[in-house]
Design an enzyme around this catalytic site. Structure first.
Site, PDB file in Angstrom:
ATOM      1  N   ASP A 173      -2.743  -3.240   3.001  1.00  0.00           N
ATOM      2  CA  ASP A 173      -3.212  -3.439   4.373  1.00  0.00           C
ATOM      3  C   ASP A 173      -4.300  -4.502   4.415  1.00  0.00           C
ATOM      4  O   ASP A 173      -5.208  -4.506   3.578  1.00  0.00           O
ATOM      5  CB  ASP A 173      -3.753  -2.129   4.964  1.00  0.00           C
ATOM      6  CG  ASP A 173      -2.634  -1.239   5.481  1.00  0.00           C
ATOM      7  OD1 ASP A 173      -1.454  -1.628   5.340  1.00  0.00           O
ATOM      8  OD2 ASP A 173      -2.933  -0.160   6.019  1.00  0.00           O
ATOM      9  N   GLU A 178       0.816  -1.211   0.000  1.00  0.00           N
ATOM     10  CA  GLU A 178       0.000   0.000   0.000  1.00  0.00           C
ATOM     11  C   GLU A 178       0.851   1.263   0.000  1.00  0.00           C
ATOM     12  O   GLU A 178       0.476   2.285  -0.569  1.00  0.00           O
ATOM     13  CB  GLU A 178      -0.927  -0.003   1.219  1.00  0.00           C
ATOM     14  CG  GLU A 178      -2.027   1.038   1.153  1.00  0.00           C
ATOM     15  CD  GLU A 178      -3.151   0.758   2.131  1.00  0.00           C
ATOM     16  OE1 GLU A 178      -3.594   1.716   2.779  1.00  0.00           O
ATOM     17  OE2 GLU A 178      -3.588  -0.413   2.261  1.00  0.00           O
ATOM     18  N   TYR A 228      -1.624  -4.778  13.736  1.00  0.00           N
ATOM     19  CA  TYR A 228      -2.515  -4.031  12.846  1.00  0.00           C
ATOM     20  C   TYR A 228      -3.607  -3.304  13.645  1.00  0.00           C
ATOM     21  O   TYR A 228      -4.335  -3.927  14.413  1.00  0.00           O
ATOM     22  CB  TYR A 228      -3.157  -4.988  11.843  1.00  0.00           C
ATOM     23  CG  TYR A 228      -3.913  -4.292  10.735  1.00  0.00           C
ATOM     24  CD1 TYR A 228      -3.246  -3.515   9.800  1.00  0.00           C
ATOM     25  CD2 TYR A 228      -5.293  -4.405  10.638  1.00  0.00           C
ATOM     26  CE1 TYR A 228      -3.939  -2.882   8.777  1.00  0.00           C
ATOM     27  CE2 TYR A 228      -5.988  -3.779   9.616  1.00  0.00           C
ATOM     28  CZ  TYR A 228      -5.299  -3.013   8.694  1.00  0.00           C
ATOM     29  OH  TYR A 228      -5.985  -2.374   7.693  1.00  0.00           O
TER      30      TYR A 228
END
Length: 357
Positions: free
Chosen positions: A103, A7, A300
């Site tokens: 992601d 990303e 995350y």
């Protein structure tokens, strides 16, 4: 050769380091059977209204509503170079597979799919789904790549969100701007949220004070009080009745309560605590957590779970041991963490709770 699409450049660099890929090129890194490149956020997006006809270039009431039959997509004007690099890499003859390493969430899925479709790529793709940017987690993720089509529902969810934002934002913004003669931005999320703030502000502004009464008994070592009583005469009657009587304690109950420690953080609870303690906005907390994730210090952050998966007991124990060594008040303490209470795979959907690495 596998083409890995991340990303952001920082994530691409982290993936390259974990896989031992060192050959830096213009817009990608090559080596060890991998090409690693990145999107720089949203490279491709839904086209503006003007793309659907000359009549939509000028904002007018008569042209509404704008309801595309065939959706069009546009490469962001300032990111054309990186899109061309990705497109050329996708169509390289020696690339047999594309890996979606954006992601591991709804928006990451959308970013990759938009680029994949806009580039006209037909090659098979797999999905890297990880919750930590540590080298070991990245390598483990590449050992367990998923079939990209398993995430079609996630992509369609993200696409639905994007189209809903477009339809409401474009049509409602133009409608109210034309009706009131000035730009009034309307959004699927921002407008209902603003309405809640306006309603709350109106309730505060229009608040009317009301007199009420409590009847209190002042006792040695204790106090008793009635509920709110609106009528003064009713409070006076209760007060008079109490003054003419003796108070008798008929029972005394003592309870020992155990308060459980707070659960692990999901994104919402982390944002709430960061606001309470530091005054951070929700976006500030997310941006900081995302930065820490990319620096391999947090797992995350975009998660709605407060639990870890059942197989993470050893990981949790190790992290707690490290943290306890950093806390002076834990020195010499006889402490055995109850890890089982934070492990529950059934309550983990896409990602587990946010923890330090």
């Amino acid at each position: 050769m596998k083409l890995v699409i991340c990303e952001k450049p920082s994530v691409g660099a982290a993936v390259a380091a974990a896989l031992g890929v060192t050959g830096r090129k213009d817009g990608y890194i090559e080596g060890n059977g991998y090409l690693i490149s990145w999107c720089i956020g949203h490279l491709v997006q839904l086209s503006e209204a003007a793309a659907y006809g000359e009549q939509y270039k000028k904002w007018s009431y008569d042209s509404l509503p704008i309801l595309p039959q065939e959706w069009q997509y546009t490469v962001a004007t300032d990111k054309g170079k990186q899109f061309k690099i990705l497109k050329d890499l996708m169509h390289r003859a020696d690339v047999s597979e594309v890996v979606n390493a954006c992601d591991a969430g709804r928006e990451g899925e959308l970013i990759f799919r938009f680029v994949y479709h806009q580039a006209g790529c037909k090659k098979p793709f797999t999905r890297l789904w990880i919750s930590s940017m540590e080298n070991e987690a990245i390598r483990s993720g590449f050992d367990n790549l998923k079939d990209g089509r398993e995430y079609d529902a996630l992509y369609h969810s993200a696409l639905c969100r994007a189209k809903a934002d477009w339809l409401i934002g474009i049509n409602a913004t133009r409608l109210f701007s034309c009706l009131y003669g000035k730009t009034l931005n309307v959004g699927r999320v921002q407008t209902p949220t603003l309405k809640m703030l306006v309603d709350r502000d109106a309730a505060i502004t229009g608040f009317q004070k009301e007199t009420y009464y409590h009847v209190r008994l002042t006792l040695p070592g204790a106090e008793a009080a009635s509920a709110k009583i609106c009528a003064a005469d009713e409070a006076s009657r209760l007060k008079a009745a109490c003054e003419a009587s003796a108070a008798v304690c008929t029972s005394l109950v003592k309870e020992k309560k155990t308060i459980a420690p707070p659960k692990l953080f999901d994104l919402t609870s982390l944002q709430r605590e960061a606001n309470r303690i530091y005054g951070y906005t929700a976006k500030q907390t997310l941006d900081l957590a995302q930065a820490l994730y990319e620096k391999k210090l947090l797992t995350y952050p975009r998660t709605d779970s407060a639990f870890l998966t059942d197989d993470m007991g050893e990981t949790a124990t190790g992290i707690i041991k490290v943290l306890c060594e950093k806390l002076s008040f834990m020195e010499g303490a006889d402490f055995s963490p109850e890890i089982a209470k934070v492990l529950n795979s059934k309550k983990v959907s896409d990602h587990h709770a946010i923890i330090p690495t």
